[in-house]
Design a protein around this motif. Structure first.
Motif, short mmCIF file in Angstrom:
data_model
loop_
_atom_site.label_atom_id
_atom_site.label_comp_id
_atom_site.label_asym_id
_atom_site.label_seq_id
_atom_site.Cartn_x
_atom_site.Cartn_y
_atom_site.Cartn_z
N MET A 1 43.23 34.12 47.15
CA MET A 1 43.68 34.11 45.78
C MET A 1 43.36 35.46 45.14
N LYS A 2 44.15 35.83 44.17
CA LYS A 2 43.99 37.14 43.53
C LYS A 2 43.24 36.99 42.21
N ARG A 3 42.41 38.00 41.92
CA ARG A 3 41.63 38.05 40.69
C ARG A 3 41.69 39.46 40.12
N ILE A 4 41.60 39.54 38.80
CA ILE A 4 41.53 40.83 38.12
C ILE A 4 40.09 41.31 38.19
N LYS A 5 39.92 42.54 38.63
CA LYS A 5 38.58 43.14 38.73
C LYS A 5 38.57 44.42 37.90
N ILE A 6 37.40 44.81 37.45
CA ILE A 6 37.27 46.06 36.72
C ILE A 6 36.12 46.88 37.30
N ASP A 7 36.37 48.16 37.46
CA ASP A 7 35.35 49.11 37.87
C ASP A 7 34.85 49.77 36.59
N ARG A 8 33.70 49.32 36.12
CA ARG A 8 33.17 49.79 34.84
C ARG A 8 32.85 51.28 34.85
N TYR A 42 33.18 49.86 24.22
CA TYR A 42 34.15 48.79 24.47
C TYR A 42 34.56 48.77 25.93
N SER A 43 34.57 47.59 26.50
CA SER A 43 35.12 47.40 27.83
C SER A 43 35.57 45.95 27.96
N PRO A 44 36.65 45.72 28.69
CA PRO A 44 37.22 44.38 28.77
C PRO A 44 36.43 43.43 29.67
N ILE A 45 36.52 42.15 29.33
CA ILE A 45 35.94 41.09 30.14
C ILE A 45 37.10 40.13 30.43
N PHE A 46 37.35 39.85 31.69
CA PHE A 46 38.50 39.04 32.08
C PHE A 46 38.08 37.65 32.52
N CYS A 47 39.00 36.69 32.32
CA CYS A 47 38.79 35.34 32.84
C CYS A 47 38.61 35.44 34.35
N ARG A 48 37.60 34.78 34.85
CA ARG A 48 37.32 34.84 36.28
C ARG A 48 38.06 33.75 37.07
N HIS A 49 38.77 32.89 36.37
CA HIS A 49 39.49 31.80 37.04
C HIS A 49 38.57 31.17 38.09
N CYS A 50 37.46 30.68 37.59
CA CYS A 50 36.34 30.19 38.41
C CYS A 50 36.75 29.14 39.44
N ASP A 51 36.01 29.11 40.54
CA ASP A 51 36.21 28.08 41.56
C ASP A 51 35.80 26.71 41.02
N ARG A 52 34.76 26.70 40.20
CA ARG A 52 34.27 25.48 39.55
C ARG A 52 34.22 25.74 38.05
N PRO A 53 35.38 25.70 37.39
CA PRO A 53 35.46 26.13 35.99
C PRO A 53 34.88 25.12 35.01
N ALA A 129 41.12 51.56 36.52
CA ALA A 129 39.84 50.86 36.55
C ALA A 129 40.03 49.37 36.74
N ILE A 130 41.21 48.86 36.39
CA ILE A 130 41.50 47.43 36.49
C ILE A 130 42.44 47.23 37.67
N THR A 131 42.04 46.36 38.58
CA THR A 131 42.82 46.11 39.78
C THR A 131 43.01 44.62 40.00
N LEU A 132 44.00 44.29 40.79
CA LEU A 132 44.25 42.93 41.19
C LEU A 132 43.88 42.84 42.67
N GLU A 133 42.86 42.06 42.99
CA GLU A 133 42.34 42.03 44.36
C GLU A 133 42.30 40.62 44.92
N GLU A 134 42.48 40.53 46.19
CA GLU A 134 42.37 39.27 46.92
C GLU A 134 40.88 38.94 47.07
#
Length: 138
Positions: A1-8, A42-53, A129-134
Protein backbone atom coordinates in the motif's frame (compact mmCIF):
# COMPACT_ATOMS: atom_id res chain seq x y z
CA UNK A 1 0.00 0.00 0.00
CA UNK A 2 1.14 3.54 -0.69
CA UNK A 3 1.62 6.27 1.91
CA UNK A 4 2.61 9.92 1.77
CA UNK A 5 5.99 10.48 3.40
CA UNK A 6 7.90 13.66 4.12
CA UNK A 7 11.64 14.22 4.40
CA UNK A 8 11.75 17.00 6.98
CA UNK A 9 15.36 17.78 6.05
CA UNK A 10 14.20 18.78 2.55
CA UNK A 11 11.03 20.60 3.62
CA UNK A 12 11.45 24.40 3.62
CA UNK A 13 8.02 25.14 5.08
CA UNK A 14 6.72 26.90 1.95
CA UNK A 15 3.22 25.40 2.36
CA UNK A 16 2.88 24.74 -1.37
CA UNK A 17 1.46 21.36 -0.36
CA UNK A 18 -1.43 22.99 1.48
CA UNK A 19 -2.24 25.21 -1.50
CA UNK A 20 -2.09 22.21 -3.83
CA UNK A 21 -4.49 20.35 -1.51
CA UNK A 22 -6.97 23.23 -1.50
CA UNK A 23 -6.84 23.68 -5.28
CA UNK A 24 -7.19 19.97 -6.00
CA UNK A 25 -10.41 19.74 -3.97
CA UNK A 26 -12.18 22.49 -5.89
CA UNK A 27 -13.07 26.11 -5.52
CA UNK A 28 -15.80 25.52 -2.93
CA UNK A 29 -13.40 23.93 -0.45
CA UNK A 30 -11.05 26.57 0.90
CA UNK A 31 -9.30 24.60 3.63
CA UNK A 32 -6.43 22.17 3.39
CA UNK A 33 -6.67 18.60 4.62
CA UNK A 34 -3.03 18.80 5.72
CA UNK A 35 -2.30 19.52 9.38
CA UNK A 36 0.51 21.98 10.08
CA UNK A 37 3.11 21.58 12.80
CA UNK A 38 4.41 24.98 13.84
CA UNK A 39 7.06 23.95 16.35
CA UNK A 40 9.76 26.35 15.28
CA UNK A 41 8.73 26.31 11.60
CA UNK A 42 5.80 25.23 9.50
CA UNK A 43 5.84 21.71 8.15
CA UNK A 44 3.00 19.42 7.08
CA UNK A 45 1.70 16.42 8.98
CA UNK A 46 -0.14 13.84 6.86
CA UNK A 47 -2.75 11.23 7.70
CA UNK A 48 -0.90 7.97 8.17
CA UNK A 49 -3.86 5.83 7.09
CA UNK A 50 -3.02 3.62 10.06
CA UNK A 51 -3.14 -0.17 10.01
CA UNK A 52 -5.17 -0.01 13.24
CA UNK A 53 -6.84 3.41 12.99
CA UNK A 54 -8.18 4.81 16.25
CA UNK A 55 -10.45 7.16 14.27
CA UNK A 56 -12.22 4.13 12.77
CA UNK A 57 -12.53 2.29 16.10
CA UNK A 58 -14.14 5.28 17.82
CA UNK A 59 -16.54 6.14 14.97
CA UNK A 60 -19.98 5.00 16.09
CA UNK A 61 -21.68 5.47 12.72
CA UNK A 62 -19.17 3.89 10.37
CA UNK A 63 -18.38 7.22 8.70
CA UNK A 64 -14.69 6.43 9.18
CA UNK A 65 -13.63 3.13 7.71
CA UNK A 66 -10.47 1.43 6.54
CA UNK A 67 -10.57 0.14 2.98
CA UNK A 68 -8.79 -3.20 3.17
CA UNK A 69 -7.99 -3.25 -0.54
CA UNK A 70 -6.22 0.12 -0.71
CA UNK A 71 -5.28 0.39 2.97
CA UNK A 72 -6.68 3.93 3.09
CA UNK A 73 -8.78 5.30 5.92
CA UNK A 74 -11.80 6.85 4.23
CA UNK A 75 -14.46 9.27 5.45
CA UNK A 76 -18.12 9.15 4.39
CA UNK A 77 -19.69 12.48 5.33
CA UNK A 78 -23.20 11.15 4.68
CA UNK A 79 -22.81 8.79 7.65
CA UNK A 80 -21.12 11.30 9.98
CA UNK A 81 -22.93 12.30 13.20
CA UNK A 82 -20.50 15.19 13.84
CA UNK A 83 -19.51 13.81 17.24
CA UNK A 84 -15.82 14.32 16.39
CA UNK A 85 -14.68 11.30 18.37
CA UNK A 86 -12.40 10.51 15.42
CA UNK A 87 -10.67 13.87 15.80
CA UNK A 88 -10.14 13.30 19.51
CA UNK A 89 -8.93 9.73 18.96
CA UNK A 90 -6.32 10.46 16.28
CA UNK A 91 -2.92 10.17 17.98
CA UNK A 92 -1.28 12.31 15.29
CA UNK A 93 -3.72 15.23 15.32
CA UNK A 94 -4.30 15.17 11.57
CA UNK A 95 -8.10 15.15 11.50
CA UNK A 96 -9.82 18.54 11.58
CA UNK A 97 -13.34 19.87 11.88
CA UNK A 98 -14.50 21.81 8.81
CA UNK A 99 -16.34 24.77 10.29
CA UNK A 100 -17.50 25.93 6.86
CA UNK A 101 -19.28 22.78 5.66
CA UNK A 102 -21.85 21.62 8.19
CA UNK A 103 -19.31 20.59 10.78
CA UNK A 104 -17.80 17.79 8.71
CA UNK A 105 -14.45 16.13 9.30
CA UNK A 106 -11.56 16.96 7.02
CA UNK A 107 -8.86 14.38 6.36
CA UNK A 108 -6.48 13.37 3.63
CA UNK A 109 -8.15 11.27 0.96
CA UNK A 110 -4.97 10.90 -1.16
CA UNK A 111 -6.85 12.97 -3.78
CA UNK A 112 -8.85 9.85 -4.73
CA UNK A 113 -11.95 11.82 -5.65
CA UNK A 114 -10.14 14.58 -7.54
CA UNK A 115 -9.56 14.94 -11.26
CA UNK A 116 -5.91 13.88 -11.04
CA UNK A 117 -6.46 10.94 -8.67
CA UNK A 118 -2.89 11.49 -7.44
CA UNK A 119 -1.88 13.32 -4.24
CA UNK A 120 -1.24 16.89 -5.33
CA UNK A 121 0.87 17.66 -2.26
CA UNK A 122 3.35 15.12 -3.67
CA UNK A 123 3.08 16.37 -7.25
CA UNK A 124 3.55 20.06 -6.39
CA UNK A 125 6.24 19.97 -3.67
CA UNK A 126 9.07 22.14 -5.12
CA UNK A 127 11.72 20.47 -2.96
CA UNK A 128 10.57 16.87 -3.58
CA UNK A 129 10.32 16.55 0.18
CA UNK A 130 6.92 14.85 -0.06
CA UNK A 131 6.82 11.46 -1.73
CA UNK A 132 4.38 8.64 -2.28
CA UNK A 133 6.01 5.38 -1.19
CA UNK A 134 5.06 1.74 -0.99
CA UNK A 135 4.99 0.50 2.62
CA UNK A 136 4.41 -2.90 4.11
CA UNK A 137 1.31 -3.50 6.16
CA UNK A 138 1.91 -4.76 9.67
Amino acid sequence: MKRIKIDRKKCIGCLTCTTACIVSHGSEDTRSRIAINSEGRYSPIFCRHCDRPECVYTCMTGAMRRDNESGLVLYDKSRCASCFMCIMACPYGVLKMDHLNNREVMKCDMCRETESGYPQCVAKCPMAAITLEEVDEI
